[in-house]
Write an enzyme that holds these catalytic residues in place. Sequence first.
Site, mmCIF file in Angstrom:
data_model
loop_
_atom_site.group_PDB
_atom_site.id
_atom_site.type_symbol
_atom_site.label_atom_id
_atom_site.label_comp_id
_atom_site.label_asym_id
_atom_site.label_seq_id
_atom_site.Cartn_x
_atom_site.Cartn_y
_atom_site.Cartn_z
ATOM 1 C CG HIS A 193 -1.876 -0.952 1.073
ATOM 2 N ND1 HIS A 193 -1.641 -2.256 1.306
ATOM 3 C CD2 HIS A 193 -3.411 -0.971 1.123
ATOM 4 C CE1 HIS A 193 -2.862 -3.035 1.185
ATOM 5 N NE2 HIS A 193 -3.832 -2.068 1.031
ATOM 6 C CG HIS A 235 2.648 -3.665 6.292
ATOM 7 N ND1 HIS A 235 3.050 -4.719 5.439
ATOM 8 C CD2 HIS A 235 1.165 -3.479 5.734
ATOM 9 C CE1 HIS A 235 2.634 -4.677 4.504
ATOM 10 N NE2 HIS A 235 1.510 -4.472 4.624
#
Length: 271
Positions: A193, A235
């Site tokens: 992303h 993440h």
Amino acid sequence: MPASQPRSRVRDRNNVLNRAEFLSLNQPLKGNQESRSSSRKQSGQAGAAGAQNNNPKERRQSQQLPEEDCMQLNPSFKGIAFNSLLAIDICMSKRLGVCANRTSSWGGARSMINLLGITGHGIPWIAGTLICLVKSSTLAGQEVLMNLLLALLLDIMIVAGLQKLAKRKGPYDITPGLLDYLTMDTYAFPAGHASRAAMLSKFFLNHLVLAIPLRILLVLWALCVGFSRVMIGRHHITDVLSGFVFGYLQFRLVELIWMSSNTCQMLISIW
């Protein structure tokens, strides 16, 4: 000297143990002693041989153990720095994962953070680019959209390849969603992303005429998309930062292989 020799002979004769009837009793004892002494010698020789056989192994172990201890007790400066940064990264990422679960401190905002993350998925962007490409009637617009589609496809392939090589998991055990599996964004490093948001924001800033407020909002959107993945626990911080770097490098790569208008028209006609 001559007088002492007869005296010793007389003593030997008078000694009871030297008589013939006692000699048979004395000989077995000597044999036992000799057998015991021989067995002791053999056992001593076997022990010495075993010690000699074991000495090389013990010497090797004695030579290896201090080196291993030195490696454990005195690691290199690079190893210490890397392990320290890795520990800090994991600790900070866990603290910033405020939306990782429903029971987290910001668990109520998890749905909103997930919605923000969807804006950085590759599948919606590819679908939107294809729709705009079909409806576009200008050569300049088709050129920009074709190169944007190329950039999105390259981003998916590069990030998926890097994630397969690194195979780093996120700070929390969270299963990827359906869109994550479609874009092969199943591992943590680098953050897909973040790379996609950085690449798209840089692409639009260079090839679209936007006002200054829209430029600022575009940069803020890329930052929010990247760090939203840390908030939901998918993440680490370093994954997002590396994603931003890879996104910029992907933009530079697309600029190097930029397809001209004629090439785009040829591809559109084939399609």
